[in-house]
Design a protein around this motif. Structure first.
Motif: not given
Ligand SMILES: *Cc1c(COP(=O)(O)O)cnc(C)c1O
Length: 230
Positions: A31-33, A75-77, A157-161, A200-202, A216-221
């Motif tokens: 849960a991305v808070s 820590l995802i950033g 591994l990690m990726t931001i698509a 994977g994100m929202t 999976v990293r979901v914030g907005t959802g």
């Molecule tokens: C903000 C963030 C997310 C979550 O993004 P949503 O689109 O809100 O789910 C996932 N991964 C990283 C690295 C982020 O910075």
């Protein structure tokens, strides 16, 4: 609302696993808070969530200090070397390691605190100029350097698509990350595990799960839209 959202996302993950013939227990919903207050995290915590994701060191540390000890903080950033000292004891996993220099700094602080640190290697699979992360081509040689560190352990591994209105477009990047992780696993390096794929994100987490995501990293959802102007 937060626990309903979490249940909804989890049910979508379960369905995606079913389609792909996977066991849902292989997938952890983080849960991305980020930007959200502690009260939101408490609500998710009370509904059973233990894995939370933050993208800023300061914010993670502030929340760490006031929230329950059994939370796993991911820590995802992007992480700067000068901030490593604040995070080494607090992060459960660092998803965003993209250089030997950064890994070496984590090693230095990990030794100081006598702690083992689990990391993921961030790969910019789509080769986007605006993104952090190693290129596909650089990844193996960087892992070959990091693997010799004694307190830093590569777990995957990690990726931001790319951001897209058509999430299906990202399937090829998730496939590519999975393929790279298999290739690395086959090299059988010491101190290198390829058990986690953070993708994977929202917008696109269902596709990521179909393609093998384990985190999976979901914030907005879960927490709703973020407001950066407050
Ligand atoms: C903000 C963030 C997310 C979550 O993004 P949503 O689109 O809100 O789910 C996932 N991964 C990283 C690295 C982020 O910075």
């Amino acid at each position: 609302m937060i626990s309903e959202n979490m249940n909804y996302v989890q049910s979508k993950i379960n369905e995606a696993c079913k389609r792909a013939g996977r066991n849902p227990e292989e997938v952890t919903l983080i849960a991305v808070s980020k930007t959200k207050p502690a009260s939101y995290i408490e609500e998710a915590y009370n509904a059973g969530k233990r894995d939370f994701g933050e993208n800023k060191v300061q914010e993670l540390c502030d929340k760490y200090d006031i929230l329950p000890d059994d939370i796993k903080w991911h820590l995802i950033g992007h992480l700067q070397t000068n901030k490593v000292k604040y995070i080494v004891e607090k992060a459960y996993m660092i998803h965003s390691v993209d250089s030997f220099k950064l890994a070496s700094q984590i090693e230095k602080e990990a030794i100081k605190h006598n702690k083992d640190v689990d990391i993921l290697i961030e790969v910019n699979v789509a080769n986007e100029e605006s993104k952090f992360g190693l290129t596909y081509e650089e990844t193996i040689s960087t892992i070959e350097q990091i693997k010799d560190l004694s307190h830093v352990h590569i777990k995957g591994l990690m990726t931001i698509a790319p951001f897209t209105d058509t999430p299906e477009d990202n399937r090829k990047y998730f496939k590519k990350l999975k393929e790279l992780s298999i290739k690395i696993a086959e090299l059988g390096m010491n101190n290198v595990e390829m058990r986690e794929l953070s993708m994977g994100m929202t917008n696109d987490y269902e596709i990521a799960v179909e393609e093998g995501a384990t985190l999976v990293r979901v914030g907005t959802g879960i927490f709703g839209e973020r407001n950066y102007n407050i």
